[in-house]
Design a protein around this motif. Structure first.
Motif, short mmCIF file in Angstrom:
data_model
loop_
_atom_site.label_atom_id
_atom_site.label_comp_id
_atom_site.label_asym_id
_atom_site.label_seq_id
_atom_site.Cartn_x
_atom_site.Cartn_y
_atom_site.Cartn_z
N MET A 229 0.85 -1.19 0.00
CA MET A 229 0.00 0.00 0.00
C MET A 229 0.89 1.24 0.00
N TYR A 230 0.75 2.06 -1.03
CA TYR A 230 1.59 3.24 -1.13
C TYR A 230 1.31 4.22 0.01
N GLN A 231 2.36 4.78 0.59
CA GLN A 231 2.27 5.83 1.61
C GLN A 231 2.93 7.12 1.10
N LYS A 232 4.17 6.99 0.65
CA LYS A 232 4.92 8.08 0.00
C LYS A 232 4.92 9.38 0.83
N TRP A 233 5.20 9.23 2.13
CA TRP A 233 5.29 10.40 3.01
C TRP A 233 6.45 11.30 2.59
N ASP A 234 6.26 12.58 2.80
CA ASP A 234 7.33 13.56 2.61
C ASP A 234 8.17 13.65 3.88
N ASP A 235 9.42 14.10 3.72
CA ASP A 235 10.20 14.45 4.90
C ASP A 235 9.54 15.62 5.61
N GLN A 236 9.84 15.80 6.88
CA GLN A 236 9.15 16.81 7.69
C GLN A 236 10.14 17.59 8.54
N THR A 237 10.03 18.91 8.46
CA THR A 237 10.83 19.80 9.30
C THR A 237 9.92 20.45 10.34
N VAL A 238 10.30 20.35 11.60
CA VAL A 238 9.48 20.82 12.72
C VAL A 238 10.17 22.01 13.38
N LEU A 239 9.41 23.08 13.61
CA LEU A 239 9.91 24.25 14.32
C LEU A 239 9.28 24.30 15.71
N GLY B 37 4.78 27.72 24.65
CA GLY B 37 5.50 27.23 23.48
C GLY B 37 4.63 27.14 22.24
N PHE B 38 5.30 26.99 21.10
CA PHE B 38 4.67 26.88 19.78
C PHE B 38 5.41 25.81 19.01
N ASN B 39 4.64 24.99 18.27
CA ASN B 39 5.23 23.91 17.49
C ASN B 39 4.49 23.83 16.16
N TYR B 40 5.25 23.81 15.05
CA TYR B 40 4.60 23.72 13.74
C TYR B 40 5.41 22.81 12.81
N ALA B 41 4.67 22.00 12.04
CA ALA B 41 5.27 21.18 10.99
C ALA B 41 4.20 20.85 9.97
N ALA B 42 4.49 21.09 8.70
CA ALA B 42 3.56 20.70 7.64
C ALA B 42 3.38 19.19 7.67
N ASP B 43 2.13 18.72 7.53
CA ASP B 43 1.90 17.28 7.64
C ASP B 43 2.57 16.57 6.46
N PRO B 44 3.14 15.39 6.70
CA PRO B 44 3.94 14.72 5.67
C PRO B 44 3.14 13.81 4.74
N VAL B 45 1.81 13.73 4.91
CA VAL B 45 1.01 12.73 4.21
C VAL B 45 0.46 13.30 2.90
N PRO B 46 0.83 12.77 1.74
CA PRO B 46 0.24 13.23 0.47
C PRO B 46 -1.26 12.94 0.43
N GLU B 47 -2.04 13.85 -0.13
CA GLU B 47 -3.49 13.70 -0.11
C GLU B 47 -3.96 12.42 -0.79
N GLN B 48 -3.32 12.04 -1.90
CA GLN B 48 -3.80 10.87 -2.64
C GLN B 48 -3.51 9.56 -1.93
#
Length: 447
Positions: free
Chosen positions: A343-353, A370-381
């Motif tokens: 099953m394809y996952q194809k997650w992106d790498d993730q940078t967390v601030l 505190g504050f924490n942000y990271a773009a989610d690594p999961v492709p929509e498809q």
């Protein structure tokens, strides 16, 4: 409401074993923070003494503790609000909504060395939508199947850290980790999706193959429901780290957590194939091939302009693309044959601030934010409604209080704001949302 104990420590024969249960994480599969001190500071942890949780954050920070011994007992209580829906169908909420993640550690500093042992929940993901939602309906006949839609992914570490104080400015750290992983997947794959995966030239969701007899049986069924429960195994991991005091006010920290070396997750399983509530069950042995935790690089800075104020910031990089390209399932029925699914996952790498501030109100009381942000690594498809690791933005508040010269308590509240996403594949079309709230508590005692 369903509660799950996520991680527990048991001792036998003088050896510590880490038993891990289901956990929901907020930076991909990772927790946004480890330890109630770091939790109050947005997860930043690389360049200051954040208690025994330095063992999992950056082992070199353990050299910053005062000489003696320190016992840390802590737990994170997490509530999730996960839901999934599709066009024209009301959303369904996950029945698994409360999680408890305890941690236990003991560290000694003697001379220039700090060393010890700690058991920590690393992270995971999952949801439980029960047997009665639209997810348990045969999409071709419209009949209920009575089969559960549920997943659990969990990773825990038993860590043996050591830190060395080179001089007043430089500290080095390393750890050897025993890593435990467990996965459960109870999920129906509609005939259309299964045929897509088995038909060369299509295969948009992944790749599947089976021996001729099994393939014929699956092809005549409206769905194939995979019941892979508690597949698990152990492996190894490790970490290298350092801290460097640039000036009296500024300290830098960095660490590298190696990709794990885990054995395939193994156990019993079954596949139910049929129409509505009428199905045949194939029992057998199942394996999840090459499931690993990714390599992670972390860099941080701590700035303390005076005795009252400390400002911290971290950047973390998770190499998800190396370990989350696909989920590979190997199933061997007891009666012979095989079913292999990728099953394809194809997650992106993730940078967390991570950003945080601590203010000492008086000698005993500290407050944190505190504050924490990271773009989610999961492709929509490739979004999986049972693995919706999609939250991005977190805010936290924390407090620390010295009961006396030996005892300290710390607490933190973290809110992960709701994030929604839709799987854009025409064969799936499911939307999912996730929000989380957690309360971390810890007690530290110095000997």
């Amino acid at each position: 409401m369903k509660a799950r104990l996520v991680s527990s420590i048991v001792c036998a024969g003088g050896l510590a074993a880490l038993a891990t249960g289901s956990a929901h994480a907020t930076n991909g599969m990772a927790l946004s923070d480890y330890g109630s001190i770091a939790a109050g500071l947005g997860g930043a942890s690389q360049a200051y003494d954040n208690g025994n949780y330095g063992a999992i954050n950056n082992a070199a920070t353990l050299a910053l503790m005062e000489p003696g011994s320190r016992l840390d007992v802590g737990a994170t209580f997490m509530h999730i609000d996960a839901a999934t829906w599709t066009s024209g169908v009301p959303e369904v909420d996950s029945e698994a909504d409360w999680f408890v993640m305890p941690n236990l550690s003991y560290i000694v500093k003697s001379g220039q060395f700090s060393y010890g042992i700690g058991a920590f929940s690393q992270g995971g993901m999952g949801a439980d939508y029960g047997k009665d939602s639209f997810l348990s309906i045969d999409p071709n006949s419209g009949l209920p199947t009575g089969l559960r839609d549920d997943s659990q992914v969990m990773v825990g570490r038993l860590i043996f850290p050591v830190a060395f104080q080179v001089n007043e400015r430089l500290n080095l750290g390393a750890s050897l980790d025993l890593v435990y992983a467990r996965m459960t997947m109870l999920q129906a794959m509609p005939q259309q999706a299964l045929m897509d995966m088995m038909t060369p030239g299509q295969q948009t969701l992944g790749v599947a193959s089976a021996d001729p007899n099994t393939s014929m049986g699956l092809g005549s069924a409206n769905y194939a429901h995979f019941d892979l429960s508690k597949l698990d195994n152990w492996g190894f991991g490790g970490q290298l780290g350092l801290t460097f005091k640039v000036t009296d006010a500024v300290t830098l920290g960095a660490s590298y957590q190696f990709e794990t070396q885990m054995g395939d997750l193994e156990g019993n399983g079954s596949i139910d194939a049929g129409v509505g509530g009428f199905y045949q069950t194939m029992k057998g042995k199942a394996r999840i091939l090459d499931f690993q935790w990714p390599a992670t690089f972390k860099f941080g800075v701590a700035f303390q302009p005076n005795e009252s104020l400390r400002l911290v910031a971290d950047v973390k990089h998770y190499d998800w693309s190396s370990v989350m390209d696909s989920l590979r399932i190997e199933f061997k029925p007891n009666g012979g044959g095989y079913v292999d699914v990728e099953m394809y996952q194809k997650w992106d790498d993730q940078t967390v601030l991570s950003l945080g501030a601590e203010y000492r109100i008086n000698p005993a009381l500290r407050v944190r934010a505190g504050f924490n942000y990271a773009a989610d690594p999961v492709p929509e498809q490739y979004l999986q409604h049972l693995g919706e690791a999609i939250t991005e933005t977190h805010l936290s508040l924390g407090v620390g209080y010295d009961i006396d010269a030996r005892s300290q308590v710390n607490a933190a509240y973290v809110h992960a704001f709701e994030k929604s996403e839709t799987n854009t594949s025409p064969l799936v079309g499911l939307s999912s949302s996730l929000a989380q709230d957690s309360l971390s508590l810890s007690y530290s005692y110095r000997f």
